[in-house]
Design a protein around this motif. Structure first.
Motif: not given
Length: 107
Positions: A90-94, A96-97
């Motif tokens: 999920n770090w990639d999504n974090v 990006r956010a």
């Protein structure tokens, strides 16, 4: 009496019938003593083997307990690893956010 004289005539000179009867008893006593010592040796060996088997049993039980404790620790490690893998996935999504939020403030 005739039997006694017949057996006495078969004996070597100077030997009596009573001494010839004692020899088998002495031989059987010697044989039984040898058998007893052999049995005592075997019993001692079996007792030593039993002691070794008891020690092996106790050590195996201790090893089994250590393996169970290790299994529990490995289960905890596995759960922790799965949690870290989930966070990293999920770090990639974090990121990006965070990037999107920071770009809105930059305008």
């Amino acid at each position: 009496m005739a039997y006694m004289s017949r057996t006495a005539s078969m004996l070597p000179p100077g030997a009596s019938a009573t001494s010839s009867y004692r020899q088998p008893n002495q031989q059987s006593t010697t044989i039984s003593q040898q058998q007893s010592s052999v049995l005592a040796t075997r019993i001692a060996a079996k007792r030593a083997e039993l002691d070794n088997l008891r020690q092996l049993r106790d050590m195996s039980a201790a090893l089994a307990l250590q393996m169970q404790a290790l299994q529990g620790k490995l289960g905890t490690l596995k759960d922790g690893t799965e949690a870290v893998a989930c966070v990293l996935a999920n770090w990639d999504n974090v990121l990006r956010a965070i990037n999107m939020a920071s770009s809105k403030f930059a305008l």
